[in-house]
Design a protein around this motif. Structure first.
Motif, PDB file in Angstrom:
ATOM      1  N   ALA A   1       0.831  -1.208   0.000  1.00 38.65           N
ATOM      2  CA  ALA A   1       0.000   0.000   0.000  1.00 38.65           C
ATOM      3  C   ALA A   1       0.862   1.253   0.000  1.00 38.65           C
TER       4      ALA A   1
ATOM      5  N   LEU B   1       1.012   4.394  -2.650  1.00 44.11           N
ATOM      6  CA  LEU B   1       1.031   5.800  -2.244  1.00 44.11           C
ATOM      7  C   LEU B   1       2.231   6.526  -2.858  1.00 44.11           C
TER       8      LEU B   1
ATOM      9  N   ALA C   1      -3.999   4.414  -1.692  1.00 44.48           N
ATOM     10  CA  ALA C   1      -3.259   3.526  -0.794  1.00 44.48           C
ATOM     11  C   ALA C   1      -4.205   2.737   0.109  1.00 44.48           C
TER      12      ALA C   1
END
Length: 251
Positions: free
Chosen positions: A41, A45, A62
């Motif tokens: 994640a 991002l 994210a």
């Protein structure tokens, strides 16, 4: 490890044999699942930030990727626990509500405000301290959420009903194991924070706050339901992770 990743992520892992001992070790390994998923994640991002999407959209992407990687498992648990607690019914009635496939108003509100808090906190961290700090926050929150699962697996914590994940893992972990994982995470978070904009103190405090929030929820759910269920473990995950993100967004 296969059971930990097969249970707590979308990865299609086959587990040939499961008993309480294996399930307990899987829950002790849950923070490693959080590290992998949080890292993925955080990568989303970072790519979004590099593409100059802005901190808000980067945070949404994210958090959305993390939900996909977990099949929304923990969010579903949070919603079910909120419906059970909000019903005001005795344990048997509350557990029936939690087991139902639909979602009630308390579950909707819990999901709405939790996701809003996570998104706002991660956005604030990215806007205030930069994309690298937001990526660190993402990883620390994901790992802390999985450490919090261990709280529900502590000895003297019973299952609310026979069968299911709760009955399989309840009472399988020693307090020293969970405390050790939390201390290790706090030290690692402090190190990551010291290397960036967050500094060493706030990440360590965030981990402690996340574990305290999850402990408070565990105490309340055990008192209301008579023990834990798999849904409670999911709610502990989201509660700890949200608290970490909120604390890291301050200051």
């Amino acid at each position: 490890m296969r059971l930990a990743f097969g249970t707590l992520s979308v990865l299609p892992v086959r587990v040939p044999y499961v008993d309480r001992a294996v399930a307990g070790r899987a829950m002790a390994a849950a923070p490693l699942v959080g590290l992998v998923l949080g890292g993925l994640a955080a990568g989303v991002l970072a790519v979004a930030s590099y593409a100059d999407t802005g901190p808000l959209l980067a945070a949404v992407l994210a958090l959305g990727s993390l939900a996909l990687l977990t099949r929304g498992l923990h969010l579903d648990g949070l919603a079910d626990v909120a419906d059970g607690l909000g019903s005001g019914k005795p344990p048997e009635g509350a557990l029936r509500i939690m087991k139902a496939s639909d979602i009630g108003p308390f579950g909707v509100l819990a999901l709405l405000f939790t996701l809003l808090a996570q998104t706002a906190a991660l956005t604030q961290t990215g806007a205030r301290h930069g994309a690298d700090a937001a990526a660190v926050a993402m990883v620390v929150a994901a790992v802390c959420g999985r450490v919090a699962i261990g709280l529900g697996c502590l000895r003297r914590v019973s299952a609310a009903r026979p069968g299911g994940l709760g009955a399989m893992v309840a009472g399988t972990l020693r307090p020293a194991t969970v405390v050790g994982l939390a201390v290790l995470l706090a030290a690692a978070a402090a190190g990551l924070g010291a290397a960036g904009e967050l500094g060493p103190v706030r990440p360590a405090i965030a981990v402690g706050a996340g574990m305290l929030a999850a402990t408070a929820l565990l105490w309340h759910t055990v008192r209301r339901f008579g023990g834990i269920t798999g849904d409670v473990l999911g709610a502990l995950t989201e509660t700890a992770a949200t608290t970490v993100l909120v604390v890291l967004s301050t200051g």
